[in-house]
Design a protein around this motif. Structure first.
Motif, PDB file in Angstrom:
ATOM      1  N   PHE A 112       0.806  -1.227   0.000  1.00 60.67           N
ATOM      2  CA  PHE A 112       0.000   0.000   0.000  1.00 60.67           C
ATOM      3  C   PHE A 112       0.837   1.273   0.000  1.00 60.67           C
ATOM      4  O   PHE A 112       0.324   2.348  -0.290  1.00 60.67           O
ATOM      5  CB  PHE A 112      -1.022   0.006   1.136  1.00 60.67           C
ATOM      6  N   VAL A 113       2.134   1.191   0.317  1.00 61.26           N
ATOM      7  CA  VAL A 113       2.953   2.411   0.315  1.00 61.26           C
ATOM      8  C   VAL A 113       3.208   2.917  -1.103  1.00 61.26           C
ATOM      9  O   VAL A 113       3.760   4.008  -1.278  1.00 61.26           O
ATOM     10  CB  VAL A 113       4.294   2.203   1.054  1.00 61.26           C
ATOM     11  N   GLN A 114       2.829   2.132  -2.123  1.00 67.25           N
ATOM     12  CA  GLN A 114       2.932   2.606  -3.502  1.00 67.25           C
ATOM     13  C   GLN A 114       1.759   3.522  -3.855  1.00 67.25           C
ATOM     14  O   GLN A 114       1.765   4.172  -4.911  1.00 67.25           O
ATOM     15  CB  GLN A 114       2.973   1.420  -4.473  1.00 67.25           C
ATOM     16  N   MET A 115       0.747   3.572  -2.995  1.00 70.71           N
ATOM     17  CA  MET A 115      -0.415   4.426  -3.238  1.00 70.71           C
ATOM     18  C   MET A 115      -0.095   5.870  -2.871  1.00 70.71           C
ATOM     19  O   MET A 115       1.050   6.224  -2.573  1.00 70.71           O
ATOM     20  CB  MET A 115      -1.617   3.904  -2.452  1.00 70.71           C
ATOM     21  N   ASN A 116      -1.089   6.721  -2.880  1.00 76.43           N
ATOM     22  CA  ASN A 116      -0.900   8.144  -2.608  1.00 76.43           C
ATOM     23  C   ASN A 116      -1.009   8.429  -1.113  1.00 76.43           C
ATOM     24  O   ASN A 116      -1.866   7.863  -0.422  1.00 76.43           O
ATOM     25  CB  ASN A 116      -1.965   8.956  -3.351  1.00 76.43           C
ATOM     26  N   ALA A 162      -6.466  13.307  -6.946  1.00 74.11           N
ATOM     27  CA  ALA A 162      -7.667  13.784  -6.261  1.00 74.11           C
ATOM     28  C   ALA A 162      -8.928  13.163  -6.843  1.00 74.11           C
ATOM     29  O   ALA A 162      -9.960  13.096  -6.170  1.00 74.11           O
ATOM     30  CB  ALA A 162      -7.751  15.306  -6.338  1.00 74.11           C
ATOM     31  N   ASN A 163      -8.831  12.697  -8.090  1.00 72.77           N
ATOM     32  CA  ASN A 163      -9.998  12.128  -8.759  1.00 72.77           C
ATOM     33  C   ASN A 163      -9.963  10.607  -8.814  1.00 72.77           C
ATOM     34  O   ASN A 163     -10.731   9.991  -9.540  1.00 72.77           O
ATOM     35  CB  ASN A 163     -10.122  12.697 -10.172  1.00 72.77           C
ATOM     36  N   GLY A 164      -9.045  10.008  -8.059  1.00 76.39           N
ATOM     37  CA  GLY A 164      -9.037   8.554  -7.929  1.00 76.39           C
ATOM     38  C   GLY A 164      -7.932   7.823  -8.653  1.00 76.39           C
ATOM     39  O   GLY A 164      -7.902   6.594  -8.624  1.00 76.39           O
ATOM     40  N   SER A 165      -7.009   8.529  -9.287  1.00 69.03           N
ATOM     41  CA  SER A 165      -5.916   7.845  -9.963  1.00 69.03           C
ATOM     42  C   SER A 165      -4.893   7.325  -8.966  1.00 69.03           C
ATOM     43  O   SER A 165      -4.684   7.914  -7.898  1.00 69.03           O
ATOM     44  CB  SER A 165      -5.221   8.786 -10.961  1.00 69.03           C
ATOM     45  N   VAL A 166      -4.245   6.228  -9.328  1.00 66.65           N
ATOM     46  CA  VAL A 166      -3.225   5.631  -8.472  1.00 66.65           C
ATOM     47  C   VAL A 166      -2.225   4.912  -9.371  1.00 66.65           C
ATOM     48  O   VAL A 166      -2.586   4.398 -10.437  1.00 66.65           O
ATOM     49  CB  VAL A 166      -3.854   4.653  -7.446  1.00 66.65           C
ATOM     50  N   CYS A 167      -0.963   4.896  -8.983  1.00 65.82           N
ATOM     51  CA  CYS A 167       0.073   4.190  -9.724  1.00 65.82           C
ATOM     52  C   CYS A 167      -0.016   2.697  -9.406  1.00 65.82           C
ATOM     53  O   CYS A 167       0.090   2.299  -8.245  1.00 65.82           O
ATOM     54  CB  CYS A 167       1.452   4.730  -9.354  1.00 65.82           C
ATOM     55  N   LEU A 168      -0.204   1.870 -10.427  1.00 63.05           N
ATOM     56  CA  LEU A 168      -0.370   0.430 -10.226  1.00 63.05           C
ATOM     57  C   LEU A 168       0.941  -0.348 -10.346  1.00 63.05           C
ATOM     58  O   LEU A 168       1.034  -1.496  -9.898  1.00 63.05           O
ATOM     59  CB  LEU A 168      -1.377  -0.122 -11.241  1.00 63.05           C
ATOM     60  N   GLY A 169       1.939   0.246 -10.945  1.00 61.75           N
ATOM     61  CA  GLY A 169       3.215  -0.445 -11.098  1.00 61.75           C
ATOM     62  C   GLY A 169       4.188   0.402 -11.884  1.00 61.75           C
ATOM     63  O   GLY A 169       3.814   1.398 -12.504  1.00 61.75           O
ATOM     64  N   TYR A 170       5.445   0.005 -11.886  1.00 59.58           N
ATOM     65  CA  TYR A 170       6.469   0.765 -12.601  1.00 59.58           C
ATOM     66  C   TYR A 170       7.705  -0.121 -12.772  1.00 59.58           C
ATOM     67  O   TYR A 170       7.881  -1.116 -12.065  1.00 59.58           O
ATOM     68  CB  TYR A 170       6.839   2.045 -11.843  1.00 59.58           C
ATOM     69  N   SER A 171       8.547   0.259 -13.709  1.00 61.81           N
ATOM     70  CA  SER A 171       9.767  -0.501 -13.973  1.00 61.81           C
ATOM     71  C   SER A 171      10.935  -0.025 -13.123  1.00 61.81           C
ATOM     72  O   SER A 171      11.814  -0.813 -12.758  1.00 61.81           O
ATOM     73  CB  SER A 171      10.128  -0.406 -15.455  1.00 61.81           C
ATOM     74  N   HIS A 202       9.323   8.662  -7.577  1.00 61.28           N
ATOM     75  CA  HIS A 202       8.221   7.721  -7.760  1.00 61.28           C
ATOM     76  C   HIS A 202       7.264   8.229  -8.843  1.00 61.28           C
ATOM     77  O   HIS A 202       6.947   9.423  -8.872  1.00 61.28           O
ATOM     78  CB  HIS A 202       7.464   7.557  -6.445  1.00 61.28           C
ATOM     79  N   PRO A 203       6.791   7.344  -9.739  1.00 58.94           N
ATOM     80  CA  PRO A 203       5.876   7.804 -10.784  1.00 58.94           C
ATOM     81  C   PRO A 203       4.552   8.357 -10.279  1.00 58.94           C
ATOM     82  O   PRO A 203       3.854   9.048 -11.025  1.00 58.94           O
ATOM     83  CB  PRO A 203       5.662   6.547 -11.645  1.00 58.94           C
ATOM     84  N   ARG A 204       4.192   8.107  -9.009  1.00 61.29           N
ATOM     85  CA  ARG A 204       2.959   8.711  -8.497  1.00 61.29           C
ATOM     86  C   ARG A 204       3.080  10.232  -8.430  1.00 61.29           C
ATOM     87  O   ARG A 204       2.071  10.936  -8.324  1.00 61.29           O
ATOM     88  CB  ARG A 204       2.613   8.156  -7.113  1.00 61.29           C
TER      89      ARG A 204
END
Length: 278
Positions: free
Chosen positions: A17-21, A220-229, A235-237
């Motif tokens: 969950f730390v990959q979230m916002n 703010a509208n619900g986007s979240v980073c799901l993965g990255y290389s 961080h891409p977030r």
């Protein structure tokens, strides 16, 4: 509603969950609205984006300078707590509590409560709070929130001291509801360096007009980073954060690939279209 990934034998592995916002970070508008005590260090430090610092030999007129929230030893009934407004309301998936550099003075226990408030909250302006505690006026103003009755997202649980191998505590939250405010309780007093609330923003679309243009990729509208290389430098977030980037580090930058040729060569233009050079 929560579970811990604590490992008392060493540092905890960071959960997914730390990959979230981080919904309470100061950079997305998170605010401390109230705190019972800010004597050694103000609660606003909890929401800083950067990692906590330690400055050897630096003291204020109230005691050792600490990069976090630190209250006095409790000598009256009760415990210390603060109210935090999420910069981005949403669904919470987990908490990260960092006690870095708070060793003999860390908060030994915490709990977290949450609420989804519809109306705007008007509380006395905090200003510079170091060396102070909440006044009777402050307590009267915050009483109308009835925050002691808010739902527990994390029941009372123990923290560990702020040594490098034990300062990070992670707690999963199972709730799927939308939250706007957090009450962070420490028992009975002490210090915490950083408090992060990871989740996914959930917009109240009823406030949006039919002709309004909205950034559907915004956190703010619900986007979240799901993965990255790769996230070596950023961080891409950060790409879906709010407002303009603060600096070069407030974006996504990968490490340079180690398999690049030592000398770059020009190849035929047609082949270049088929196989780009590094």
């Amino acid at each position: 509603m929560s579970s811990s990934t604590r490992d008392h034998g060493g540092e905890q592995p960071a959960p997914e969950f730390v990959q979230m916002n981080n919904l309470v970070c100061e950079s997305v508008g998170g605010k401390v609205l109230f705190a019972t005590d800010d004597w050694f260090a103000a609660a606003e430090n909890l929401l800083k984006k950067g990692d906590p610092e330690f400055k050897t030999g630096l003291f204020t007129e109230y005691g050792k300078w600490m990069d976090g929230w630190e209250t006095r030893r409790k000598r009256i009934p009760g415990h210390d707590w603060c109210i935090i407004e999420l910069g981005v309301p949403g669904v919470i998936h987990g908490f990260h509590v960092d006690t870095h550099f708070f060793t003999g003075n860390y908060a030994p226990r915490i709990s977290v409560q949450g609420a989804c408030l519809q109306e705007n909250i008007s509380l006395p302006t905090r200003g510079d709070r170091i060396g102070s505690a909440a006044t009777e006026e402050d307590f009267k103003a915050v009483e109308r929130l009835h925050s002691e009755k808010w739902e527990y997202l994390l029941e009372m649980t123990e923290l560990t001291p702020g040594y490098a191998e034990s300062c990070h505590s992670y707690f999963h939250v199972n709730s799927k509801e939308r939250w706007t405010h957090i009450r962070l309780n420490i028992y009975p007093d002490g210090g915490i360096a950083r408090f992060k609330v990871y989740g996914i923003g959930q917009r109240d679309w009823s406030s949006c007009g039919p002709n309004d243009l909205e950034d559907l990729l915004s956190m703010a509208n619900g986007s979240v980073c799901l993965g990255y290389s790769d996230a070596h430098y950023g961080h891409p977030r950060n790409l879906i954060g709010l407002g303009r980037a603060a600096d070069m580090g407030d974006g996504w930058e990968t490490a340079r690939r180690l398999d690049r040729p030592p000398i770059l060569k020009v190849i035929h233009p047609i082949l270049a279209k088929l196989k780009p050079v590094f």
